[in-house]
Design an enzyme around this catalytic site. Structure first.
Site, PDB file in Angstrom:
ATOM      1  N   ASP A 109      69.194 -54.421  83.801  1.00 30.86           N
ATOM      2  CA  ASP A 109      68.157 -54.298  84.836  1.00 30.86           C
ATOM      3  C   ASP A 109      68.265 -52.938  85.548  1.00 30.86           C
ATOM      4  O   ASP A 109      67.269 -52.204  85.691  1.00 30.86           O
ATOM      5  CB  ASP A 109      68.356 -55.456  85.840  1.00 30.86           C
ATOM      6  CG  ASP A 109      67.160 -55.653  86.761  1.00 30.86           C
ATOM      7  OD1 ASP A 109      66.133 -54.986  86.541  1.00 30.86           O
ATOM      8  OD2 ASP A 109      67.264 -56.480  87.696  1.00 30.86           O
ATOM      9  N   SER A 192      71.147 -63.099  80.038  1.00 28.50           N
ATOM     10  CA  SER A 192      72.087 -63.998  80.748  1.00 28.50           C
ATOM     11  C   SER A 192      73.548 -63.883  80.323  1.00 28.50           C
ATOM     12  O   SER A 192      74.401 -64.571  80.884  1.00 28.50           O
ATOM     13  CB  SER A 192      71.659 -65.475  80.627  1.00 28.50           C
ATOM     14  OG  SER A 192      70.670 -65.765  81.578  1.00 28.50           O
ATOM     15  N   THR A 193      73.842 -63.063  79.315  1.00 30.27           N
ATOM     16  CA  THR A 193      75.221 -63.062  78.792  1.00 30.27           C
ATOM     17  C   THR A 193      76.140 -62.051  79.482  1.00 30.27           C
ATOM     18  O   THR A 193      77.302 -61.909  79.098  1.00 30.27           O
ATOM     19  CB  THR A 193      75.240 -62.785  77.270  1.00 30.27           C
ATOM     20  OG1 THR A 193      74.704 -61.482  77.046  1.00 30.27           O
ATOM     21  CG2 THR A 193      74.444 -63.808  76.505  1.00 30.27           C
ATOM     22  N   GLY A 194      75.608 -61.348  80.496  1.00 31.30           N
ATOM     23  CA  GLY A 194      76.434 -60.387  81.239  1.00 31.30           C
ATOM     24  C   GLY A 194      76.874 -60.988  82.558  1.00 31.30           C
ATOM     25  O   GLY A 194      77.672 -61.943  82.590  1.00 31.30           O
ATOM     26  N   TYR A 196      75.445 -63.037  84.410  1.00 36.67           N
ATOM     27  CA  TYR A 196      75.140 -64.472  84.532  1.00 36.67           C
ATOM     28  C   TYR A 196      76.032 -65.371  83.653  1.00 36.67           C
ATOM     29  O   TYR A 196      75.882 -66.588  83.632  1.00 36.67           O
ATOM     30  CB  TYR A 196      73.653 -64.739  84.236  1.00 36.67           C
ATOM     31  CG  TYR A 196      72.721 -64.341  85.365  1.00 36.67           C
ATOM     32  CD1 TYR A 196      73.196 -63.850  86.584  1.00 36.67           C
ATOM     33  CD2 TYR A 196      71.332 -64.453  85.233  1.00 36.67           C
ATOM     34  CE1 TYR A 196      72.348 -63.483  87.613  1.00 36.67           C
ATOM     35  CE2 TYR A 196      70.470 -64.097  86.271  1.00 36.67           C
ATOM     36  CZ  TYR A 196      70.990 -63.609  87.455  1.00 36.67           C
ATOM     37  OH  TYR A 196      70.140 -63.249  88.477  1.00 36.67           O
TER      38      TYR A 196
END
Ligand code: AR6
Length: 244
Positions: A109, A192-194, A196
């Site tokens: 992001d 989502s795998t970082g 989160y």
């Protein structure tokens, strides 16, 4: 017999000449050849007109409706795994793993906002955030891609808080936006795998299942790229693709 054949050939020749230049010959023709020539000319004009209309419909349908050219696909439906920085990809759309505010953050992001420039944050302020599992599209500003599809992945809480459904919905809604906007190349990070903390392998299974659903149904026409930041992430996808 031979004489009859020659006469017939001559008549055909007259008719052919007539249909090309009907007006200058008016009044000078045999009474039987003129109406036939006129009919032939009208028929040719009608066929040309009808063929032209059909051709236009086919072209408009293929370009704007099916995103194809004469029913041939512009790009082959495919899925490709790549390693690198998603902000450098020259594709129709890259997907951003954003948060509910859509106002930027860390990870992919942050990289996307930095590379796109301040115009992106300005546009994101007008969107009013985004619920988890949903997606919204913006322009790409200074990025080499055309559009950014922002999606909000779930935070991993052990798997019993609808995480799989919400993650599938991220891929699903992003693909749907691409389809609705006739985009033919889209690149996903490993949502989502970082930060989160979604387990990478489980997330990859959901990503592939959802993407294949869109490719197999024919809803999406084009290329899907999974842009992994590390070689290890890419290996998970490659392994899964080999076993499916
Ligand atoms: N290109 C491709 N992939 C990248 C890049 C990049 N430039 N940078 C990181 N990744 P994360 P999340 C990978 O944390 O888990 C943000 O603060 C990274 O290695 O970016 O969905 C948001 O604002 C990982 O595999 O996203 C949210 O608050 C993947 O991108 C939160 O993080 C996703 O990692 C979202 O967390």
């Amino acid at each position: 017999m031979i004489i009859r054949k020659i006469t017939l050939m001559k008549m055909k020749a007259v008719i052919a000449t007539d249909s090309i230049s009907l007006l200058p010959l008016r009044g000078r023709h045999h009474p039987f050849t003129r109406p036939r020539a006129a009919t032939l000319s009208v028929a040719i004009t009608a066929y040309t007109f009808i063929f032209g209309v059909i051709l236009r419909i086919v072209i408009i349908f293929s370009i704007f409706v099916k995103n194809t050219w004469f029913f041939m696909k512009v790009k082959e439906n495919s899925i490709r795994i790549t390693v690198g920085d998603i902000t450098r990809l020259h594709v129709d759309a890259i997907v951003n793993a954003a948060n509910n505010t859509l106002l930027g953050g860390g990870g992919v992001d942050g990289a996307i906002h930095r590379a796109a420039g301040p115009g992106l944050l300005e546009e994101c302020r007008t969107l009013g955030g985004c619920p988890t599992g949903k997606s919204k599209m913006t322009s790409a500003y200074n990025l080499p891609c055309r559009k950014i599809i922002h999606t909000v992945g779930p935070v991993w809480h052990g798997g019993s808080h609808d995480e799989p459904e919400l993650l599938a919905s991220c891929y699903d809604t992003a693909m749907k936006i691409a389809e609705d906007n006739f985009l033919t190349s889209i690149a996903f990070p490993c949502i989502s795998t970082g930060v989160y903390r979604y387990p990478k392998r489980e997330a990859a299974v959901i990503a592939l299942e959802t993407i294949f659903k869109h490719l197999d149904s024919g809803a999406y026409n084009g290329e899907v790229i999974i842009c992994c930041f590390t070689r290890q992430d890419a290996e998970i996808y490659e392994e899964l693709l080999e076993t499916t």
